[in-house]
Design an enzyme around this catalytic site. Sequence first.
Site: not given
Ligand code: AG3
Length: 283
Positions: A31, A106, A155-156
């Site tokens: 990414q 991760e 925590d995705s």
């Molecule tokens: N995890 C992502 C949450 C989703 C956010 N979505 C968006 N901005 N469209 C956050 C990781 C933090 N540790």
Amino acid sequence: MELWFTERHTPNVKFSIKVDRQLYSGNSEFQRIDVFASKEFGRFLTLDGYMMLTEKDEFIYHEMITHVPMAVHPDPKDILVIGAGDGGVIRELTRYNSVRSIDLVEIDELVVEVSKKFLPTTACRLDDERVHIHYEDGVKFIRSCENKYDVIIVDSTDPFGPGEGLFTKEFYGSCFKALREDGIMVNQHESPFYDEDAAAMQRSHKRIVESFPISRVYQAHIPTYPSGHWLFGFASKKYHPVRDYNATKWSMLGLETKYYNTQLHCGAFALPNYVEEMLRDVE
Ligand code: AG3
């Protein structure tokens, strides 16, 4: 000249933050990773242009995704965290002396490196000796785990791109198997507000309900995510998030928090009618 970061929340809605300067931009195998500095929200991290965290509001997300399961489980010792390379969940988890080991899985090593360099407020506990980092796909990692963890925190990112597999039936089934007989899984559960996000959150809820005997959803207010209204999924083999919650026991730990508290713990599970309805529709 003005510099702005913009995330498209729907085809008709955009959310923008004025940027002071860009601290990092790079592409990993998985990414695009960017870090910006801003007046209003401090530093913030985006992946493929989607907001992951800002220094100003990350405490809400990280406290809610971590302390809710940790306060319900009577003795959480072995923890699995999937995603979370920014270290925010780890920072909260390492505050519990009872925790014996934390596996952090991760997929993207560069997220961890960039966070360590530019986001010291979240990445500050990644070198705690209880933390073991695995740079692997969470879906694959968990396939071989059985009866091993008390709490799993997912925590995705959103359910497309590298995070897609973390919203599948197969993955939730693997989480169930990886948990001990009284284990708890919590995940970031998208937003109920805009149609596309709501559809994703319903899909995810349906699959979790099919995989776990107890599945409840709770909410928090996160200003920099789409609509600001965000949900978390609480899935469990044995404990109910409110009925089996011992507020006094958690208070005795003496952890200082900025968002989470024992009354809010229960209140967060009280959902607006339209959200309850969306969940019921897929249950
Ligand atoms: N995890 C992502 C949450 C989703 C956010 N979505 C968006 N901005 N469209 C956050 C990781 C933090 N540790």
